[in-house]
Design a protein around this motif. Structure first.
Motif, PDB file in Angstrom:
ATOM      1  N   ILE A 133      57.899  -3.505 -57.582  1.00  0.00           N
ATOM      2  CA  ILE A 133      57.285  -4.812 -57.848  1.00  0.00           C
ATOM      3  C   ILE A 133      56.316  -5.202 -56.742  1.00  0.00           C
ATOM      4  O   ILE A 133      56.476  -4.797 -55.588  1.00  0.00           O
ATOM      5  N   ASP A 134      55.300  -5.991 -57.110  1.00  0.00           N
ATOM      6  CA  ASP A 134      54.239  -6.338 -56.142  1.00  0.00           C
ATOM      7  C   ASP A 134      54.698  -7.480 -55.223  1.00  0.00           C
ATOM      8  O   ASP A 134      55.705  -8.142 -55.462  1.00  0.00           O
ATOM      9  N   ASN A 135      53.922  -7.695 -54.165  1.00  0.00           N
ATOM     10  CA  ASN A 135      54.274  -8.695 -53.146  1.00  0.00           C
ATOM     11  C   ASN A 135      54.373 -10.107 -53.709  1.00  0.00           C
ATOM     12  O   ASN A 135      55.244 -10.878 -53.310  1.00  0.00           O
ATOM     13  N   GLN A 136      53.472 -10.438 -54.656  1.00  0.00           N
ATOM     14  CA  GLN A 136      53.498 -11.787 -55.236  1.00  0.00           C
ATOM     15  C   GLN A 136      54.800 -12.030 -56.001  1.00  0.00           C
ATOM     16  O   GLN A 136      55.388 -13.111 -55.918  1.00  0.00           O
ATOM     17  N   THR A 137      55.264 -11.004 -56.712  1.00  0.00           N
ATOM     18  CA  THR A 137      56.517 -11.127 -57.465  1.00  0.00           C
ATOM     19  C   THR A 137      57.699 -11.248 -56.505  1.00  0.00           C
ATOM     20  O   THR A 137      58.621 -12.046 -56.736  1.00  0.00           O
ATOM     21  N   ILE A 138      57.658 -10.466 -55.436  1.00  0.00           N
ATOM     22  CA  ILE A 138      58.716 -10.543 -54.419  1.00  0.00           C
ATOM     23  C   ILE A 138      58.791 -11.957 -53.841  1.00  0.00           C
ATOM     24  O   ILE A 138      59.856 -12.566 -53.774  1.00  0.00           O
ATOM     25  N   GLU A 139      57.641 -12.505 -53.469  1.00  0.00           N
ATOM     26  CA  GLU A 139      57.607 -13.852 -52.881  1.00  0.00           C
ATOM     27  C   GLU A 139      58.096 -14.901 -53.874  1.00  0.00           C
ATOM     28  O   GLU A 139      58.855 -15.809 -53.511  1.00  0.00           O
ATOM     29  N   ALA A 140      57.684 -14.754 -55.120  1.00  0.00           N
ATOM     30  CA  ALA A 140      58.099 -15.714 -56.154  1.00  0.00           C
ATOM     31  C   ALA A 140      59.613 -15.653 -56.357  1.00  0.00           C
ATOM     32  O   ALA A 140      60.282 -16.692 -56.492  1.00  0.00           O
ATOM     33  N   TYR A 141      60.150 -14.439 -56.348  1.00  0.00           N
ATOM     34  CA  TYR A 141      61.601 -14.279 -56.521  1.00  0.00           C
ATOM     35  C   TYR A 141      62.355 -14.879 -55.335  1.00  0.00           C
ATOM     36  O   TYR A 141      63.321 -15.623 -55.506  1.00  0.00           O
ATOM     37  N   VAL A 142      61.906 -14.589 -54.132  1.00  0.00           N
ATOM     38  CA  VAL A 142      62.559 -15.133 -52.936  1.00  0.00           C
ATOM     39  C   VAL A 142      62.478 -16.661 -52.933  1.00  0.00           C
ATOM     40  O   VAL A 142      63.437 -17.347 -52.551  1.00  0.00           O
ATOM     41  N   ASN A 143      61.364 -17.216 -53.398  1.00  0.00           N
ATOM     42  CA  ASN A 143      61.191 -18.672 -53.448  1.00  0.00           C
ATOM     43  C   ASN A 143      62.156 -19.360 -54.414  1.00  0.00           C
ATOM     44  O   ASN A 143      62.359 -20.572 -54.320  1.00  0.00           O
ATOM     45  N   THR A 144      62.753 -18.599 -55.342  1.00  0.00           N
ATOM     46  CA  THR A 144      63.758 -19.202 -56.230  1.00  0.00           C
ATOM     47  C   THR A 144      65.046 -19.511 -55.460  1.00  0.00           C
ATOM     48  O   THR A 144      65.885 -20.276 -55.923  1.00  0.00           O
ATOM     49  N   GLY A 145      65.204 -18.880 -54.284  1.00  0.00           N
ATOM     50  CA  GLY A 145      66.402 -19.095 -53.462  1.00  0.00           C
ATOM     51  C   GLY A 145      67.542 -18.140 -53.779  1.00  0.00           C
ATOM     52  O   GLY A 145      68.472 -18.001 -52.989  1.00  0.00           O
ATOM     53  N   GLU A 146      67.468 -17.484 -54.930  1.00  0.00           N
ATOM     54  CA  GLU A 146      68.579 -16.615 -55.346  1.00  0.00           C
ATOM     55  C   GLU A 146      68.887 -15.493 -54.347  1.00  0.00           C
ATOM     56  O   GLU A 146      70.058 -15.276 -54.020  1.00  0.00           O
ATOM     57  N   PRO A 147      67.877 -14.774 -53.843  1.00  0.00           N
ATOM     58  CA  PRO A 147      68.159 -13.647 -52.943  1.00  0.00           C
ATOM     59  C   PRO A 147      68.846 -14.047 -51.637  1.00  0.00           C
ATOM     60  O   PRO A 147      69.486 -13.219 -50.996  1.00  0.00           O
ATOM     61  N   LEU A 148      68.713 -15.309 -51.240  1.00  0.00           N
ATOM     62  CA  LEU A 148      69.279 -15.746 -49.962  1.00  0.00           C
ATOM     63  C   LEU A 148      70.796 -15.903 -50.029  1.00  0.00           C
ATOM     64  O   LEU A 148      71.457 -16.010 -49.001  1.00  0.00           O
ATOM     65  N   LYS A 149      71.346 -15.924 -51.230  1.00  0.00           N
ATOM     66  CA  LYS A 149      72.786 -16.132 -51.394  1.00  0.00           C
ATOM     67  C   LYS A 149      73.539 -14.825 -51.611  1.00  0.00           C
ATOM     68  O   LYS A 149      74.745 -14.831 -51.818  1.00  0.00           O
ATOM     69  N   CYS A 150      72.811 -13.685 -51.620  1.00  0.00           N
ATOM     70  CA  CYS A 150      73.430 -12.434 -52.071  1.00  0.00           C
ATOM     71  C   CYS A 150      73.289 -11.305 -51.055  1.00  0.00           C
ATOM     72  O   CYS A 150      72.242 -11.143 -50.433  1.00  0.00           O
ATOM     73  N   ALA A 151      74.359 -10.504 -50.957  1.00  0.00           N
ATOM     74  CA  ALA A 151      74.276  -9.260 -50.194  1.00  0.00           C
ATOM     75  C   ALA A 151      73.266  -8.369 -50.904  1.00  0.00           C
ATOM     76  O   ALA A 151      73.332  -8.201 -52.112  1.00  0.00           O
ATOM     77  N   GLY A 152      72.323  -7.853 -50.175  1.00  0.00           N
ATOM     78  CA  GLY A 152      71.318  -7.007 -50.805  1.00  0.00           C
ATOM     79  C   GLY A 152      70.116  -7.775 -51.318  1.00  0.00           C
ATOM     80  O   GLY A 152      69.179  -7.186 -51.847  1.00  0.00           O
ATOM     81  N   SER A 153      70.119  -9.098 -51.193  1.00  0.00           N
ATOM     82  CA  SER A 153      68.965  -9.938 -51.584  1.00  0.00           C
ATOM     83  C   SER A 153      68.651  -9.928 -53.072  1.00  0.00           C
ATOM     84  O   SER A 153      67.500 -10.107 -53.454  1.00  0.00           O
ATOM     85  N   PHE A 154      69.650  -9.694 -53.907  1.00  0.00           N
ATOM     86  CA  PHE A 154      69.420  -9.789 -55.350  1.00  0.00           C
ATOM     87  C   PHE A 154      70.724 -10.120 -56.045  1.00  0.00           C
ATOM     88  O   PHE A 154      71.798  -9.807 -55.549  1.00  0.00           O
ATOM     89  N   ALA A 155      70.600 -10.783 -57.200  1.00  0.00           N
ATOM     90  CA  ALA A 155      71.773 -11.095 -58.015  1.00  0.00           C
ATOM     91  C   ALA A 155      71.606 -10.413 -59.362  1.00  0.00           C
ATOM     92  O   ALA A 155      70.693 -10.735 -60.122  1.00  0.00           O
ATOM     93  N   LEU A 156      72.482  -9.463 -59.633  1.00  0.00           N
ATOM     94  CA  LEU A 156      72.411  -8.722 -60.899  1.00  0.00           C
ATOM     95  C   LEU A 156      72.660  -9.647 -62.085  1.00  0.00           C
ATOM     96  O   LEU A 156      72.130  -9.434 -63.167  1.00  0.00           O
ATOM     97  N   GLU A 157      73.456 -10.705 -61.850  1.00  0.00           N
ATOM     98  CA  GLU A 157      73.779 -11.621 -62.943  1.00  0.00           C
ATOM     99  C   GLU A 157      72.742 -12.748 -63.061  1.00  0.00           C
ATOM    100  O   GLU A 157      72.918 -13.683 -63.833  1.00  0.00           O
ATOM    101  N   GLY A 158      71.645 -12.640 -62.299  1.00  0.00           N
ATOM    102  CA  GLY A 158      70.603 -13.673 -62.329  1.00  0.00           C
ATOM    103  C   GLY A 158      69.223 -13.070 -62.546  1.00  0.00           C
ATOM    104  O   GLY A 158      69.058 -12.057 -63.217  1.00  0.00           O
TER     105      GLY A 158
END
Length: 197
Positions: A133-158
């Protein structure tokens, strides 16, 4: 088969609670608030098992004669361990490493049986392949706050599920608790999952 004692989840994770409820287990929830920085183990398998056990043991002090489940997850990429990111910047940098790559998600499970005075330790390992995925998508995903709550910076259920190309191994392990592994651990202690139904 032995009758189930009360079941305690030593974790504040909503995802772990939801997994347990999905299979008919409605646990008492008690967060351990354990300071993970005390443990400096560099082997991911040993690390998650130690942390899971420490969390379960703290909570077990408050709940005698109960089954207490502690869990901990980390992501390892190229031998480096990643827990929850400390900042959005760290999450972005991490996703730049993860994209078009794969990691191994380790989830340690510690099941303490207060009634039988037994402790079981186990670890689930699942290989996760990430999308390119491109940098803009990464930034947009991180801005949702979801990656900050998860080990590995992603939520499979989200939202993170959009960026997972393939999973090799246990699906629920990636969410934070391997249900098949839990079933086997309960069987070793002579409990049947059917008792919850």
């Amino acid at each position: 088969m032995t009758q189930f004692p009360p079941f305690v989840l030593a974790s504040a994770s909503p995802a772990r609670l939801k997994l347990l409820k999905t299979v008919g287990i409605d646990p008492i929830v008690c967060s351990s608030d354990y300071d993970e920085s005390q443990i400096t183990e560099t082997n991911p398998l040993k690390l998650v098992q130690i942390l899971a056990q420490c969390k379960a043991e703290i909570v077990a002090q408050q709940y005698e004669n109960c089954l207490v489940l502690g869990c901990d997850s980390v992501l390892a990429i190229d031998g480096k361990i990643y827990g929850k990111p400390d900042s959005p910047e760290e999450a972005i940098t991490r996703w730049q490493i993860m994209r078009n790559n794969y990691g191994e998600l380790y989830t340690g499970h510690a099941l303490l049986d207060g009634k039988k005075q037994k402790t079981l330790l186990s670890c689930g390992i699942t290989k996760v392949h990430f999308a390119d995925i491109d940098n803009q998508t990464i930034e947009a995903y991180v801005n949702t706050g979801e990656p900050l709550k998860c080990a590995g910076s992603f939520a499979l259920e989200g939202k993170g599920s959009l960026f997972i190309e393939k999973i090799e191994g246990c699906h629920s392990n990636v969410i934070g608790l391997s249900l098949p592994l839990l079933r086997k651990m309960l069987q070793k202690l002579d409990y049947s999952i059917k008792s919850f139904w």
